[in-house]
Design an enzyme around this catalytic site. Structure first.
Site, mmCIF file in Angstrom:
data_model
loop_
_atom_site.group_PDB
_atom_site.id
_atom_site.type_symbol
_atom_site.label_atom_id
_atom_site.label_comp_id
_atom_site.label_asym_id
_atom_site.label_seq_id
_atom_site.Cartn_x
_atom_site.Cartn_y
_atom_site.Cartn_z
ATOM 1 N N SER A 17 0.802 -1.223 0.000
ATOM 2 C CA SER A 17 0.000 0.000 0.000
ATOM 3 C C SER A 17 0.839 1.279 0.000
ATOM 4 C CB SER A 17 -0.964 -0.009 1.187
ATOM 5 O OG SER A 17 -1.938 -1.016 1.028
ATOM 6 N N LYS A 66 -10.293 -5.829 10.061
ATOM 7 C CA LYS A 66 -11.379 -5.326 9.222
ATOM 8 C C LYS A 66 -12.759 -5.413 9.878
ATOM 9 C CE LYS A 66 -9.316 -5.960 4.656
ATOM 10 N NZ LYS A 66 -9.510 -6.512 3.296
ATOM 11 N N ASP A 102 -13.420 -2.941 -0.756
ATOM 12 C CA ASP A 102 -12.976 -4.241 -1.252
ATOM 13 C C ASP A 102 -13.851 -4.758 -2.386
ATOM 14 O OD1 ASP A 102 -10.683 -4.663 0.240
ATOM 15 O OD2 ASP A 102 -11.733 -5.667 1.878
ATOM 16 N N GLY A 129 -13.763 -12.022 6.839
ATOM 17 C CA GLY A 129 -13.915 -10.620 6.498
ATOM 18 C C GLY A 129 -13.729 -10.336 5.021
ATOM 19 N N ALA A 130 -12.831 -11.060 4.353
ATOM 20 C CA ALA A 130 -12.605 -10.851 2.923
ATOM 21 C C ALA A 130 -13.855 -11.205 2.124
ATOM 22 C CB ALA A 130 -11.424 -11.688 2.455
ATOM 23 N N ASN A 150 -17.173 -23.242 3.597
ATOM 24 C CA ASN A 150 -16.254 -23.115 4.722
ATOM 25 C C ASN A 150 -16.091 -24.487 5.372
ATOM 26 O OD1 ASN A 150 -14.753 -21.002 6.201
ATOM 27 N ND2 ASN A 150 -15.957 -21.676 7.948
ATOM 28 N N ARG A 151 -15.095 -24.625 6.231
ATOM 29 C CA ARG A 151 -14.887 -25.915 6.887
ATOM 30 C C ARG A 151 -16.083 -26.301 7.740
ATOM 31 N NH1 ARG A 151 -9.189 -25.077 9.746
ATOM 32 N NH2 ARG A 151 -10.176 -23.047 10.023
ATOM 33 N N LYS A 155 -20.484 -20.245 9.851
ATOM 34 C CA LYS A 155 -20.155 -18.954 9.236
ATOM 35 C C LYS A 155 -20.883 -18.734 7.913
ATOM 36 C CE LYS A 155 -15.723 -17.810 11.372
ATOM 37 N NZ LYS A 155 -14.282 -17.494 11.114
ATOM 38 N N LEU A 214 -8.070 -13.830 -3.959
ATOM 39 C CA LEU A 214 -7.941 -12.478 -3.417
ATOM 40 C C LEU A 214 -6.518 -12.195 -2.952
ATOM 41 C CD1 LEU A 214 -11.208 -11.928 -1.332
ATOM 42 C CD2 LEU A 214 -10.860 -11.859 -3.808
#
Length: 269
Positions: A17, A66, A102, A129-130, A150-151, A155, A214
């Site tokens: 950045s 985030k 994002d 968060g991504a 997801n595992r 979530k 990402l």
């Protein structure tokens, strides 16, 4: 007096950045200085108060802050509120205004690459968060199907509930996607940062499908290797997204949008 900006995270020394925003400032003839500031998880509130007092005019926010940083904002944009995550802070007289660029940066990069989302079967790996940052914009593109894997199921199920007002998210465990085929698979996990790849069941990519991570750099390699095994027609990392989301943040701070193409080319070289 030169305006000051920074990226905060832990760790953050690897961040590109500072280079990106230095290029944006030079290109747009803006007088600013940009730092990388390491902030540990339990020091976030104190760091935000200190950076506000300095005063820094704006901050980029990266892992692992985030989601938590949103709790410390006096205002949060609609898209950041939907995502439940903030990656851009704008200084106000009394605190910080939170935003999330994002999703905007992600879609701009997909379109630059020529990836089609409308009418496609899309799988997002990871539910952190991504993923939160990109789901709203992805749903707005009207894919035929959007699954989040997801595992564990909790979530993805929480995300499906969170985003149901703007579209349908199909919550899945990694095991439950066995036998499915997707036109676009997006890796939003952080597994690549430890040289790993989530354990996934068998072939998942449709013929002619594409894969997008990402992450970038060495963190991209495990997913890229998996995508090649899947026979992906196209494989892309998230460096373009990084530059595009930074440009959106720069516009929030400075009121001018820089040209991302030469900055991305400089990073690639």
């Amino acid at each position: 007096m030169t305006d000051r900006y920074a990226v905060i995270g832990y760790p953050v020394s690897h961040s590109k950045s500072p280079f990106i925003h230095a290029q944006f400032a030079k290109q747009t003839r803006q007088d600013l200085h940009y730092d990388a500031v390491e902030v540990e998880v339990d020091a976030l509130a104190e760091a935000l108060a200190h950076l506000h007092a300095e005063p820094y005019r704006g901050l980029n926010v990266t892992l692992p802050h985030k989601v938590e940083v949103a709790k410390h904002c006096e205002q949060v944009s609609a898209r950041a509120q939907l995502a439940g995550a903030v990656n851009t802070l704008l200084r106000t007289d009394s605190g910080w205004r939170g935003d999330n660029t994002d999703g905007e940066g992600f879609l701009r990069d997909l379109k630059r690459l020529g990836y089609a989302v409308r009418g496609a079967r899309v799988l997002v790996l990871g539910a952190g968060g991504a993923t939160r940052g990109i789901l709203g914009p992805l749903l707005a593109e009207q894919p035929a199907l959007l699954a989040v894997s997801n595992r564990n199921p909790w979530k993805p199920e929480a995300l499906a509930e969170q985003f149901k007002a703007v579209g349908t998210v199909l919550p899945r465990t990694h095991l439950a996607i066995k036998g499915d085929r997707y036109d676009l698979i997006i890796n939003a996990t952080s597994a690549g940062h430890t040289g790993q790849m989530p354990r996934l069941p068998g072939p998942l990519l449709a013929q002619g499908g594409a894969c997008y991570d990402l992450s970038y750099g060495s963190a991209f390699e495990p997913f890229a290797a998996w995508a090649r095994e899947q026979g992906a027609q196209r494989i892309s990392d998230g460096l373009g997204m990084l530059v595009e989301q930074a440009a959106a943040a720069f516009e929030i701070w400075r009121g001018v949008r820089p040209d991302t193409a030469p900055v991305l080319a400089a990073l690639r070289s």
